[in-house]
Motif scaffolding. Structure first.
Motif, mmCIF file in Angstrom:
data_model
loop_
_atom_site.group_PDB
_atom_site.id
_atom_site.type_symbol
_atom_site.label_atom_id
_atom_site.label_comp_id
_atom_site.label_asym_id
_atom_site.label_seq_id
_atom_site.Cartn_x
_atom_site.Cartn_y
_atom_site.Cartn_z
ATOM 1 N N ALA A 56 -81.858 2.536 81.400
ATOM 2 C CA ALA A 56 -82.055 3.826 80.727
ATOM 3 C C ALA A 56 -81.257 4.936 81.405
ATOM 4 O O ALA A 56 -80.746 5.846 80.738
ATOM 5 C CB ALA A 56 -83.540 4.178 80.704
ATOM 6 N N LYS A 57 -81.143 4.860 82.725
ATOM 7 C CA LYS A 57 -80.371 5.872 83.464
ATOM 8 C C LYS A 57 -78.911 5.842 83.044
ATOM 9 O O LYS A 57 -78.280 6.896 82.874
ATOM 10 C CB LYS A 57 -80.508 5.625 84.964
ATOM 11 N N VAL A 58 -78.352 4.641 82.879
ATOM 12 C CA VAL A 58 -76.961 4.517 82.448
ATOM 13 C C VAL A 58 -76.801 5.037 81.022
ATOM 14 O O VAL A 58 -75.836 5.758 80.706
ATOM 15 C CB VAL A 58 -76.485 3.052 82.544
ATOM 16 N N VAL A 59 -77.743 4.678 80.133
ATOM 17 C CA VAL A 59 -77.676 5.154 78.747
ATOM 18 C C VAL A 59 -77.706 6.680 78.711
ATOM 19 O O VAL A 59 -76.928 7.316 77.992
ATOM 20 C CB VAL A 59 -78.827 4.571 77.904
ATOM 21 N N LYS A 60 -78.597 7.279 79.494
ATOM 22 C CA LYS A 60 -78.702 8.744 79.531
ATOM 23 C C LYS A 60 -77.388 9.374 80.006
ATOM 24 O O LYS A 60 -76.913 10.363 79.433
ATOM 25 C CB LYS A 60 -79.852 9.157 80.444
ATOM 26 N N THR A 173 -86.830 0.918 73.712
ATOM 27 C CA THR A 173 -87.482 1.675 74.785
ATOM 28 C C THR A 173 -86.466 2.293 75.727
ATOM 29 O O THR A 173 -86.620 3.430 76.182
ATOM 30 C CB THR A 173 -88.434 0.765 75.572
ATOM 31 N N CYS A 174 -85.419 1.546 76.016
ATOM 32 C CA CYS A 174 -84.341 2.050 76.880
ATOM 33 C C CYS A 174 -83.719 3.304 76.273
ATOM 34 O O CYS A 174 -83.503 4.309 76.961
ATOM 35 C CB CYS A 174 -83.290 0.961 77.069
ATOM 36 N N ALA A 175 -83.442 3.256 74.969
ATOM 37 C CA ALA A 175 -82.872 4.420 74.294
ATOM 38 C C ALA A 175 -83.863 5.584 74.284
ATOM 39 O O ALA A 175 -83.486 6.742 74.510
ATOM 40 C CB ALA A 175 -82.470 4.048 72.864
ATOM 41 N N ASN A 176 -85.141 5.288 74.026
ATOM 42 C CA ASN A 176 -86.170 6.336 74.014
ATOM 43 C C ASN A 176 -86.272 7.035 75.357
ATOM 44 O O ASN A 176 -86.396 8.269 75.434
ATOM 45 C CB ASN A 176 -87.526 5.746 73.639
ATOM 46 N N ARG A 177 -86.227 6.251 76.449
ATOM 47 C CA ARG A 177 -86.300 6.839 77.787
ATOM 48 C C ARG A 177 -85.099 7.731 78.088
ATOM 49 O O ARG A 177 -85.190 8.635 78.922
ATOM 50 C CB ARG A 177 -86.406 5.733 78.842
ATOM 51 N N ALA A 178 -84.003 7.463 77.402
ATOM 52 C CA ALA A 178 -82.813 8.288 77.576
ATOM 53 C C ALA A 178 -82.832 9.489 76.638
ATOM 54 O O ALA A 178 -81.844 10.238 76.567
ATOM 55 C CB ALA A 178 -81.559 7.454 77.338
ATOM 56 N N GLY A 179 -83.934 9.672 75.908
ATOM 57 C CA GLY A 179 -84.075 10.821 75.029
ATOM 58 C C GLY A 179 -83.555 10.619 73.623
ATOM 59 O O GLY A 179 -83.332 11.597 72.896
#
Length: 402
Positions: A56-60, A173-179
């Motif tokens: 998620a950090k990388v996606v953000k 979920t990964c995308a959601n955590r990145a907003g």
């Protein structure tokens, strides 16, 4: 930076090696490039998200870079789903149209597709796409759009593309955590086909082979429709690992060696060609030694592809041959191995160029991301046309009542 725009389309491709965010917009009805970002992936294992935090950090970070590139706020996206958990199955279903001859409606088509798609599946499997291969009206096959036809029974041959429910949820979920809000999930091989295959190739029969880092996705089109989807657990990272083990060097050095000097066909490399490497001391390395390590892995990959095609009953349906795309398709010699193993012509799948698109995106590596953008655009246009058509019919009914 401007506010979120109504015509903006953003896609997210979380791969084993790289995470890509690509933005486009509609300009007078045409899709054009707006901005993008690519970062090394994290939290991935064997083609799937294994640690949500780093992923998620990388996606953000990728979204933030894409926002700067596109000069717009990004809060939603279409995500691509691929990997070794992808499965495809064919099904058939239909129903009688109230026992009488009548005009077939869009709702009838939806009902037939839903019934054909209601097959038993393990509880951990999620349906990604219900893809009609053909419709059958009163035992007449080969119909691609039955709306408006007259009949008493409607059936459909359907290809059902499924994925692991947990893998899909992890990506969302990964995308959601990145907003990001996820508006749609798309099979990555369908997306790659969107940007690389022609209408004629889909009609004649073609297999798209998308070689990723840890797995290779494949999709077969025949007579214009999807006939087979699947995935094999071999990708570009396996080639790199073979070099690292065989030459006793770090993975990073093996990856660089593969990219600069790798070849999938031993006999295509001059016998006397050598390079100097530090491993850890300077030493000479025959280029054929690299190919001798890579060729068996390339043949193994194509063997698995061949078995998938045979199991899907489409091995003899490749009238237009094969198209290789993805980062692994750039390894010299892969087309030769494909042609020798599958006995059909093969070419490299280069994505179509979007308006304003930078030249470095015109690469097999970006075929999936660009295809996701094209797919999302086509879907949006189709839904808008359907909505406008419904509005027109309602207006005509309303006008006729006075």
């Amino acid at each position: 930076m401007s506010q979120t725009e109504e015509n903006l389309i953003v896609v997210l491709d979380v791969g084993s090696a790289e995470t890509r965010v690509l933005a486009g917009d509609l300009n007078e009805g045409a899709l054009r490039y707006r901005g993008h970002a690519t970062l090394p992936s994290a939290g991935m294992r064997k083609g799937m998200i294994s640690d949500l935090g780093p992923a998620a950090k990388v996606v953000k970070s990728a979204v933030e870079k894409a926002e700067i590139s596109a000069r717009v706020n990004i809060d939603s996206c279409v995500v691509g789903i691929g990997g070794p958990h992808i499965r495809g199955v064919n099904s058939n279903g239909g129903f009688d149209l109230a026992g009488r001859m009548r005009e077939i409606t869009r709702e009838d088509v939806r009902t037939a597709v839903e019934r054909a798609g209601a097959v038993e599946r393990p509880p951990d499997r999620e349906i990604l796409h219900l893809l009609p291969r053909q419709f059958i009206v009163d035992e007449q096959p080969g119909i691609f759009d039955p709306i408006g036809m007259i009949g008493a029974r409607l059936e459909v041959d359907l290809h059902i593309a499924t994925c692991s429910g947990s893998a899909l949820q992890s990506t969302v979920t990964c995308a959601n955590r990145a907003g990001l809000e996820v508006t749609e999930a798309v099979l990555e091989s369908i997306a790659a086909a969107e940007s690389t295959l022609s209408v004629d190739e889909r009609e004649l029969g073609i297999c798209l082979i998308d070689v990723g880092a840890h797995s290779t996705d494949l999709i077969v089109f025949f007579e214009g429709a999807v006939a087979h989807t699947g995935s094999v657990p071999v990708g570009g990272a396996h080639f790199t690992n073979d070099l690292a083990v065989g030459l006793q060097m770090p993975l990073s050095q093996a990856e660089e060696l593969k990219r600069q000097y790798g070849h999938a066909v031993v006999t295509a490399v001059p016998q006397t060609a050598e390079i100097e490497i530090a491993n850890p001391q300077p030493q000479l390395l025959r280029l054929r030694t690299i190919a001798e390590i890579l060729e068996p892995r390339a043949r193994e990959l194509l063997y698995f592809v061949k078995e998938s095609l045979r199991q899907g009953g489409v091995f003899d349906a490749l009238g237009a041959g094969c198209v290789l795309t993805g980062g692994g398709a750039k390894l010299p010699g892969m087309l030769d191995v494909t042609e020798s193993q599958l006995r059909v012509p093969a070419r490299t799948g280069m994505p179509v160029r979007l308006s304003n698109m930078p030249g470095d995106l015109a690469s097999p590596t970006y075929a999936t991301a660009i295809g996701l953008l094209l797919y999302a655009h086509r879907t949006r246009v189709s839904r808008a046309a359907e909505k406008n058509g419904l509005r027109a019919r309602l207006r005509s009914i309303f006008a006729a009542s006075y």
